[in-house]
Write a protein that holds these residues in place. Sequence first.
Motif, PDB file in Angstrom:
ATOM      1  N   TRP A  23      55.536  59.557  70.863  1.00 49.46           N
ATOM      2  CA  TRP A  23      55.960  59.750  69.461  1.00 49.46           C
ATOM      3  C   TRP A  23      55.306  60.990  68.863  1.00 49.46           C
ATOM      4  CZ3 TRP A  23      53.703  60.318  64.756  1.00 49.46           C
ATOM      5  CH2 TRP A  23      54.517  60.179  63.632  1.00 49.46           C
ATOM      6  N   ASP A  25      54.221  63.544  70.452  1.00 53.59           N
ATOM      7  CA  ASP A  25      54.789  64.721  71.103  1.00 53.59           C
ATOM      8  C   ASP A  25      56.160  65.066  70.524  1.00 53.59           C
ATOM      9  OD1 ASP A  25      54.827  66.706  73.389  1.00 53.59           O
ATOM     10  OD2 ASP A  25      56.583  65.507  73.905  1.00 53.59           O
ATOM     11  N   ARG A  26      57.005  64.035  70.325  1.00 53.38           N
ATOM     12  CA  ARG A  26      58.361  64.297  69.828  1.00 53.38           C
ATOM     13  C   ARG A  26      58.378  64.709  68.367  1.00 53.38           C
ATOM     14  NH1 ARG A  26      59.632  59.602  72.795  1.00 53.38           N
ATOM     15  NH2 ARG A  26      59.511  58.396  70.868  1.00 53.38           N
ATOM     16  N   HIS A  27      57.564  64.002  67.532  1.00 53.71           N
ATOM     17  CA  HIS A  27      57.672  64.217  66.094  1.00 53.71           C
ATOM     18  C   HIS A  27      56.697  65.254  65.557  1.00 53.71           C
ATOM     19  CE1 HIS A  27      59.602  60.254  66.665  1.00 53.71           C
ATOM     20  NE2 HIS A  27      60.330  60.587  65.606  1.00 53.71           N
ATOM     21  N   ILE A  49      54.414  67.530  67.665  1.00 49.38           N
ATOM     22  CA  ILE A  49      54.436  68.762  68.462  1.00 49.38           C
ATOM     23  C   ILE A  49      55.831  69.386  68.445  1.00 49.38           C
ATOM     24  CG2 ILE A  49      54.015  69.779  70.730  1.00 49.38           C
ATOM     25  CD1 ILE A  49      51.505  68.691  69.349  1.00 49.38           C
ATOM     26  N   ASP A  50      56.833  68.579  68.861  1.00 46.27           N
ATOM     27  CA  ASP A  50      58.198  69.105  68.872  1.00 46.27           C
ATOM     28  C   ASP A  50      58.665  69.448  67.460  1.00 46.27           C
ATOM     29  OD1 ASP A  50      58.183  68.744  71.549  1.00 46.27           O
ATOM     30  OD2 ASP A  50      59.614  67.084  71.598  1.00 46.27           O
ATOM     31  N   GLY A  51      58.271  68.598  66.456  1.00 44.96           N
ATOM     32  CA  GLY A  51      58.668  68.870  65.072  1.00 44.96           C
ATOM     33  C   GLY A  51      58.106  70.189  64.562  1.00 44.96           C
ATOM     34  N   THR A  52      56.845  70.454  64.895  1.00 46.59           N
ATOM     35  CA  THR A  52      56.234  71.724  64.479  1.00 46.59           C
ATOM     36  C   THR A  52      56.955  72.906  65.117  1.00 46.59           C
ATOM     37  OG1 THR A  52      54.078  70.650  64.257  1.00 46.59           O
ATOM     38  CG2 THR A  52      54.099  73.063  64.442  1.00 46.59           C
ATOM     39  N   MET A  53      57.221  72.778  66.418  1.00 43.84           N
ATOM     40  CA  MET A  53      57.942  73.864  67.092  1.00 43.84           C
ATOM     41  C   MET A  53      59.359  74.020  66.537  1.00 43.84           C
ATOM     42  SD  MET A  53      55.775  75.168  69.179  1.00 43.84           S
ATOM     43  CE  MET A  53      54.539  74.755  67.917  1.00 43.84           C
ATOM     44  N   ASP A  54      60.017  72.882  66.233  1.00 49.84           N
ATOM     45  CA  ASP A  54      61.351  72.946  65.625  1.00 49.84           C
ATOM     46  C   ASP A  54      61.290  73.601  64.252  1.00 49.84           C
ATOM     47  OD1 ASP A  54      62.359  71.705  67.843  1.00 49.84           O
ATOM     48  OD2 ASP A  54      62.490  69.711  66.927  1.00 49.84           O
TER      49      ASP A  54
END
Length: 660
Positions: free
Chosen positions: A605, A607-609, A611-616
């Motif tokens: 979670w 990682d998806r929200h 880490i991935d959210g920051t990169m998105d």
Amino acid sequence: MTPINPTIPLLILALPLTMFLVLGLLGPKMSHKAAGWLGVCGMGTVLILSYFTAFTYFFSGNEAFTDGVNRLQYIVFNQDWLQFYDKLVIRIGFLLDPISAMMLVVIPTISFCVHLYSMGYMEGERGFQRYYAFLQLFSFSMLGLVVATNIFQMYIFWELVGASSFLLIGFYYQRHSAVSASKKAFIVTRFADLGFLIGILVLSYYTGTFNFTELTSAVTANGSYAISETTAFGAFSSFGGATFMGCSLFSWALVLIFMGGMGKSAMMPLHIWLPDAMEGPTPVSALIHAATMVVAGVYLVARLFPLFLLDDFSALTFVTVIGAITAFYAAVVACTQVDIKRVLAFSTISQIAFMMVALGVARPDIHHGMGYMASMFHLFTHAMFKALLFLGAGALIHAVHSNDYTAMGGLRKYMPITHITFLIGCLAIAGIPPFSGFFSKDEILTAAYENSFFWGAWMSMVAALTAFYMFRLYYMIFWWNEPDYSAHHHKPHDAPWVMTAPLVFLAAVSCVAGFIPFGHLVTWNGAPYTIHLDWSVAIPSVIIAVCAIALATFMYKKENPLPDRVAKATGKLWTAAYNRFYWDEIYLFITHKIIFNCICRPIAWFDRHIIDGTMDGFAWVAQRLSIAIRPLQSGNVQYYVWVYISGALLLGVVTAFFMI
């Protein structure tokens, strides 16, 4: 002149590797018979060369191999491979000493028998050539492991053994169960091997060497610690002051190295992979579970035994405790299984643990480390009769097309050769004289009693269980009421000669191997030791084994309701033993419910929200900004001129403003 031509040991390693490449690359273009006989002839050549090398070492009397009394270590060749710095170099070589020479007899013998036997058992199987290629790779890996001159070379071949076993266990890759079993074996042993690698790094960091001869030469004949600060072993003094969690780093290094052995030899709690490894072809089970992969852990402890003696025996105590618990656990579980290959699998776990206990109780001041010799003796004899039992099980499965004993019964009438050879294997593992298992197991029990009455009594109890479950299996296969074999295309019968010849040979060896003067060949320090039967141990152990066999005869010789009544009377205990005391369920609970749900899911979670959210978010900002400035790159020349003139005017105004 060298006492043995280096070309011969080199060929021992090169031939199976070459056969693996030839069969792997060209095998699909060969017929089954051509590929099979090529593999058999290749392993037969390795067998002859290995016998020649081992017999030269043991019986030539060359001064390079013995000083007239003790057997010495001899390095046939040793080539540099990786150099980290001046003192830390990884070499690939060939070491001859009592235990490596013994393994040069054991491994090719069992491997050759399996190669020949497989000609009949695997006939017509899809992937026949691939199967023989994998057998050659496995044999190469084990031979490279046992003749390693240093612990890092051993680790390299150790991992190659793991990869080879993965390929062989998962040979029937069309079956989900086989794929799962191969992955299970690979993953469990990888966790263990991580500890092994860390232990190697800690040990090499303080000693500055990987070489076995240097690591073990610091120990004198009585097990004491003789060392000079000017030698490489002066580094051992550093271990005395370095501690972690209350234990010396030396102890931690040995325990971590032993962790690798626990994985390969299926010691608790890393034992769960071995029963499922039965998903591979039955000859593979004989190869992996008799003489090769599962004894790698025992061989590892034996190879580093002098180092374990330096640890004030604490690491050896750990080895003893793990071995004793595992031996009892596996013997109890074997008493309840109905799949004949799984009975033999748990029997293997128990017998390997027997060898571990023998090493753990060995002390230089007790009959010159008799436990060490007993462990290696049992490794040798067990390899023969356990391979016999597995190959006999393969002949039974080949005849009735089932692993379940409930599909068997009365087979002594239809398969007389298999019956007699299987009975010899059962008598040998039960410790009945004059079969080989009696002599090696008696030495282990004697060593255990010499160390402690508790360990002796404990292992005697395990020996009794061994005799009981093996004859339970024997009677239910060969004497239990005969099922209806008319449903088969033909009635059961003995296998063709390529399958029965290995059975007869291994049965013959199991009859006579106990009379080998093993103590004059293999001891922990190379000094000869004359085996003397301790009748105060031997007689009670035989009586106990006979009583256990009598109980199995009473309960299982003929079909009767007594076994069901005993199972009902023991209730949950029998159910738990049948389900392996729920170790698989415990591992699944820990991995799925705790690790996956409580640790992996929150990490996923995050990682998806996060880490991935920051990169998105960065990507969204960059996208909006690019859209905003996109008109600047429109390609309109008039617009570019207008921007240029506007900028120039603005720059002129600003410059003028600052100049006033």
